[in-house]
Scaffold this active site. Structure first.
Site, PDB file in Angstrom:
ATOM      1  CB  THR A 196      -0.880   0.048   1.266  1.00 55.05           C
ATOM      2  OG1 THR A 196      -0.012   0.110   2.398  1.00 55.05           O
ATOM      3  CG2 THR A 196      -1.762  -1.177   1.371  1.00 55.05           C
ATOM      4  CD  GLU A 201      -5.074  -2.621   1.696  1.00 51.72           C
ATOM      5  OE1 GLU A 201      -5.356  -1.965   0.665  1.00 51.72           O
ATOM      6  OE2 GLU A 201      -4.606  -2.097   2.719  1.00 51.72           O
ATOM      7  CE  LYS A 233     -16.798  12.487  17.772  1.00 51.47           C
ATOM      8  NZ  LYS A 233     -16.653  11.276  18.558  1.00 51.47           N
ATOM      9  CD1 TRP A 259     -19.475  10.858  13.337  1.00 51.56           C
ATOM     10  CD2 TRP A 259     -17.332  11.421  13.151  1.00 51.56           C
ATOM     11  NE1 TRP A 259     -18.756  10.065  14.192  1.00 51.56           N
ATOM     12  CE2 TRP A 259     -17.441  10.383  14.100  1.00 51.56           C
ATOM     13  CE3 TRP A 259     -16.062  11.952  12.870  1.00 51.56           C
ATOM     14  CZ2 TRP A 259     -16.332   9.861  14.770  1.00 51.56           C
ATOM     15  CZ3 TRP A 259     -14.970  11.421  13.536  1.00 51.56           C
ATOM     16  CH2 TRP A 259     -15.106  10.395  14.472  1.00 51.56           C
TER      17      TRP A 259
HETATM   18  P1  ADP Z   1      -3.480   4.330   0.025  1.00 54.48           P
HETATM   19  O1  ADP Z   1      -4.310   3.887   1.207  1.00 54.48           O
HETATM   20  O2  ADP Z   1      -2.054   4.431   0.367  1.00 54.48           O
HETATM   21  O3  ADP Z   1      -4.014   5.535  -0.692  1.00 54.48           O
HETATM   22  P2  ADP Z   1      -4.658   2.635  -1.956  1.00 54.48           P
HETATM   23  O4  ADP Z   1      -4.277   3.135  -3.272  1.00 54.48           O
HETATM   24  O5  ADP Z   1      -4.801   1.190  -1.761  1.00 54.48           O
HETATM   25  O6  ADP Z   1      -3.548   3.128  -0.976  1.00 54.48           O
HETATM   26  O7  ADP Z   1      -5.947   3.423  -1.564  1.00 54.48           O
HETATM   27  C1  ADP Z   1      -7.152   2.861  -1.133  1.00 54.48           C
HETATM   28  C2  ADP Z   1      -8.009   3.954  -0.549  1.00 54.48           C
HETATM   29  O8  ADP Z   1      -8.254   4.966  -1.502  1.00 54.48           O
HETATM   30  C3  ADP Z   1      -9.370   3.500  -0.125  1.00 54.48           C
HETATM   31  O9  ADP Z   1      -9.354   2.930   1.159  1.00 54.48           O
HETATM   32  C4  ADP Z   1     -10.170   4.788  -0.158  1.00 54.48           C
HETATM   33  O10 ADP Z   1      -9.997   5.538   1.033  1.00 54.48           O
HETATM   34  C5  ADP Z   1      -9.535   5.540  -1.277  1.00 54.48           C
HETATM   35  N1  ADP Z   1     -10.359   5.387  -2.489  1.00 54.48           N
HETATM   36  C6  ADP Z   1     -10.214   4.501  -3.486  1.00 54.48           C
HETATM   37  N2  ADP Z   1     -11.138   4.685  -4.451  1.00 54.48           N
HETATM   38  C7  ADP Z   1     -11.898   5.723  -4.040  1.00 54.48           C
HETATM   39  C8  ADP Z   1     -13.021   6.413  -4.582  1.00 54.48           C
HETATM   40  N3  ADP Z   1     -13.528   6.084  -5.757  1.00 54.48           N
HETATM   41  N4  ADP Z   1     -13.547   7.427  -3.864  1.00 54.48           N
HETATM   42  C9  ADP Z   1     -13.027   7.793  -2.669  1.00 54.48           C
HETATM   43  N5  ADP Z   1     -11.958   7.190  -2.110  1.00 54.48           N
HETATM   44  C10 ADP Z   1     -11.398   6.170  -2.781  1.00 54.48           C
END
Ligand code: ADP
Length: 538
Positions: free
Chosen positions: A182, A327, A436, A441
Site C-alpha cells: 500500500t 488490498e 469531528k 462528524w
Molecule cells: P493508500 O491507502 O495508500 O491511498 P490505496 O491506493 O490502496 O492506498 O488506496 C485505497 C483507498 O483509496 C481506499 O481505502 C479509499 O480511502 C480511497 N479510495 C479509493 N477509491 C476511491 C473512490 N472512488 N472514492 C473515494 N476514495 C477512494
C-alpha cells in the site's frame, strides 16, 4: 453429494499469455519513451520476450515464489515483467518509484526481493535505494538506447541468454503471482500478495459490461502507474481480451496524455481524479485541439467531484467512478446507472454516478457501525468491510495486523461509508480524515467535492485542525484555476447552498498546489503538517 464432471483447470496468468498470442498476434503494444517517441510492437513480440524473460530468470537461478522487484514506469518492458516473472513461477513485486528511497528500500527488504528490473532513467534513484537494500542482480531496461553503466547488467543481455525452449512450470492457481505494498497514505506500507487465481478472476470481473466493458476492439491506457495496485488490473484484462495497449511511459501530464489518446485512438483509460482534473482543464481551455474517440475513463483511488463527470459528458467522454484498494486487487465497486434510473432527473443521475458504486460480482460489501451491520438506507454511516476471492485475507509477514480483519472473515477497509437501498456505496471519508466537530462528524470528502464543483476552483482538500472549543474544525485548502480567483465569502456562499452552517470551513487557505501522494492523490498528512500550528481567533 455428487462430484462434478468438470476438469480441474487452474486459473493462471500463463493461460492469458498463450491465448493472447494465439488469437490476437497482431494486436499492438505502444509505449511512450523518454525521448517522447513511440515504441511499438505486437503481441507476438511481447509473447516471445515475456517467455524469454521467464526462461532467462530461471537460468539465473529464480525458484518458485522468488520475488523479482520492478522499478519502472508504464511501458512494454513492465508488461513483460508482469507476465514473464509469474510465468517462471516467480512473483512480480512492483516498487513505487515515487516513494522516498529509504521507504523503497524498506519495502524491498521486507518483501525479500532477490532481483530487480529497473528503467535506465531511474538509475539515480536506484543508487539511493541501494544504500538501504541489496539485490542479487539488477537488470537495466534501456529506454534511452544507452548501454547500462558497468555496475549493472543489461535486461536485453539477460533475455539473450534464453534459447526459446521453455516450458511453464506446473503452477497451482493459488500460488503467488504478484505483490504490492500500500502506498502508505495512512500508515506504514503493508504488503499484499496476489494469487494467479485472484488476478484471473479480477480480470473477468473488470471486463464485464457493467464494470469497464473490456473488448478486443478497445485501445486501453493505464495512466495509473503499474506500480500502483497492479495498474488497476488493466494490463491483465486487456491481455485476456486481446485489446491494444498504450502506455504513457514517464509522461503523465495532460498535454502528452491527450496527444497519446488522439494519436493512438484510445477508447479506455484509467487514472486518479487529479489526472482527470488536469485533462478537463486543458480541454476546457482548448476544446477544439484534440480529436478524441469516445473514451471510457475509469476514475478511482479518491472521490471524484460530480462536476467533473458533467464536464466530461459535455466532451462526450464518460467518467466511470470505481472504488478499490491495493488490498482488493483493486477493483471492488463501480458506479453505473441501473436501467430503471434512466428516467430519474438529471441531477439525481449525477449524484448516483458520483457515488463509489455497487460491488462487482463476487465482492461482498457491508457497513458496520459499532460492530453492528447497518441498514442500507443511504444515511447511516459505518465502516466498509468487504470479502471476496480477490480481497486480501492478511498482510505479508505481519501477524500483528490481524486487527484489520474481522473474526467472521471480512477485511476492514478503514473507509467510512453509507450504502443506499439500491446497494450504491458512498465514501463519506477515511476513518482518519473524518472531522469531528463538537461531537458530530463532518465529511471532508463532501466539502472538497462541493468546492471543486465551483467553476473557478481547480483543486480543494479539506482537513480537520485541532480546535480548543470544538475539538476539530474544517479548514479548506483551495487552488484556483489559471487566471481565476474568488473571495472567501463567495466560496462560503457556494457551500452554504449545500451544507448546514456548522459544516462550513472556518478558514480557506489559498495554495498554488495541493501536496500529492506517490499515487497522485491529495496528501492530507502533508497538508496537516503545513497547518498544524494554525492560530484560531479568540
Ligand atoms: P493508500 O491507502 O495508500 O491511498 P490505496 O491506493 O490502496 O492506498 O488506496 C485505497 C483507498 O483509496 C481506499 O481505502 C479509499 O480511502 C480511497 N479510495 C479509493 N477509491 C476511491 C473512490 N472512488 N472514492 C473515494 N476514495 C477512494
Amino acid at each position: 453429494m455428487i462430484q462434478s464432471t468438470m476438469m480441474d483447470f487452474p486459473l493462471t496468468l500463463n493461460y492469458l499469455l498463450d491465448r493472447a498470442v494465439q488469437l490476437f498476434p497482431r494486436a499492438e503494444i505502444v509505449s511512450r519513451l523518454p525521448d517522447r517517441t513511440l515504441h511499438r510492437y505486437t503481441y507476438v513480440d511481447f509473447y516471445q520476450r515475456a517467455r524469454k524473460l521467464a526462461e532467462s530468470l530461471q537460468k539465473a537461478g529464480l525458484t518458485r515464489g522468488d520475488r523479482v522487484a520492478t522499478l519502472m514506469w508504464n511501458h512494454y518492458a513492465h508488461l513483460e515483467a508482469y507476465f514473464g516473472i509469474p510465468a517462471a513461477g516467480g512473483v512480480t513485486h512492483t516498487l513505487n518509484l515515487r516513494l522516498h528511497p529509504q521507504d523503497i528500500a524498506y519495502i524491498a527488504k521486507h518483501a525479500g526481493d532477490r532481483f530487480l528490473i529497473v528503467d535506465d532513467i531511474l538509475l539515480p534513484l536506484v543508487r539511493e535505494v541501494l544504500a538501504g537494500v541489496q539485490f542479487e542482480r539488477i537488470f537495466v531496461v534501456s529506454l534511452t538506447g544507452e548501454y547500462p553503466p558497468n555496475e549493472f547488467e543489461s535486461y536485453e543481455d539477460l533475455l539473450a541468454t534464453a534459447t526459446g525452449h521453455f516450458d511453464y512450470p506446473d503452477l497451482a492457481e493459488n500460488e503467488a503471482a504478484a505483490m504490492c505494498y500500500t502506498s502508505g497514505t495512512t500508515g506504514r506500507p503493508k504488503g499484499v500478495v496476489y494469487s494467479h487465481r485472484a488476478m484471473v478472476l479480477h480480470s473477468f470481473a473488470t471486463s464485464l459490461a457493467d464494470t469497464f466493458a473490456f473488448s478486443q476492439r478497445d485501445v486501453v491506457t493505464p495512466v495509473v502507474p503499474m506500480f500502483h495496485a497492479n495498474g488497476w488490473g488493466v494490463p491483465y484484462s486487456a491481455l485476456m481480451v486481446g485489446a491494444k495497449q498504450v502506455f504513457p511511459g514517464p509522461y503523465l501530464d495532460p498535454e502528452n496524455l491527450l496527444d497519446l489518446f488522439e494519436k493512438e485512438q484510445v477508447t479506455f483509460a484509467a487514472g486518479v481524479p487529479t489526472i482527470w482534473l488536469g485533462i478537463a482543464q486543458l480541454l476546457e481551455r482548448q476544446p477544439q485541439r484534440f480529436k478524441l474517440q469516445s473514451i471510457r475513463m475509469a476514475v478511482g483511488g479518491a472521490a471524484v467531484p460530480e462536476g467533473l463527470i458533467r464536464t466530461f459528458d459535455h466532451f462526450n467522454l464518460q467518467l466511470i467512478h470505481a472504488w478499490g484498494m491495493t488490498e482488493t486487487t483493486p477493483t471492488a465497486a463501480v458506479s453505473r446507472l441501473k436501467r430503471h434510473m434512466d428516467t430519474l432527473p438529471e441531477d439525481e443521475r449525477y449524484h448516483i454516478r458520483a457515488k463509489q458504486g455497487v460491488a462487482v460480482p463476487f465482492v461482498e460489501m457491508r457497513a458496520v457501525n459499532e460492530e453492528e451491520v447497518i441498514l442500507w438506507d443511504g444515511k447511516k454511516m459505518g465502516e466498509l468491510q468487504v470479502r471476496g476471492p480477490w480481497i486480501t485475507g492478511s498482510y505479508y509477514g505481519e501477524e500483528a495486523l490481524q486487527k484489520n480483519f474481522t473474526t467472521d472473515g471480512w477485511f476492514r477497509t478503514g473507509d467510512v461509508v453509507t450504502i443506499d437501498s439500491e446497494g450504491y456505496m458512498k465514501i463519506v471519508d477515511r476513518t482518519k480524515d473524518l472531522i469531528k466537530s463538537g461531537g458530530e462528524w463532518i465529511s471532508s470528502v463532501d466539502l472538497e467535492n462541493a468546492l471543486m464543483d465551483h467553476p473557478d476552483v481547480a483543486e480543494a482538500s479539506v482537513i480537520g485542525v485541532a480546535h480548543p472549543k470544538w475539538q476539530e474544525r474544517p479548514i479548506a485548502a483551495v487552488v484556483f484555476k489559471e487566471g481565476r480567483q474568488v473571495s472567501e465569502e463567495e466560496l462560503r456562499a457556494h457551500l452554504t447552498e449545500r451544507f448546514s452552517k456548522w459544516w462550513l470551513p472556518d478558514a480557506f487557505v489559498i495554495l498554488a498546489e495541493i501536496p500529492r501522494t506517490s499515487a497522485g492523490k491529495f496528501y492530507k498528512k502533508a497538508l496537516r503538517e503545513q497547518l498544524q500550528d494554525w492560530q484560531w481567533d479568540e
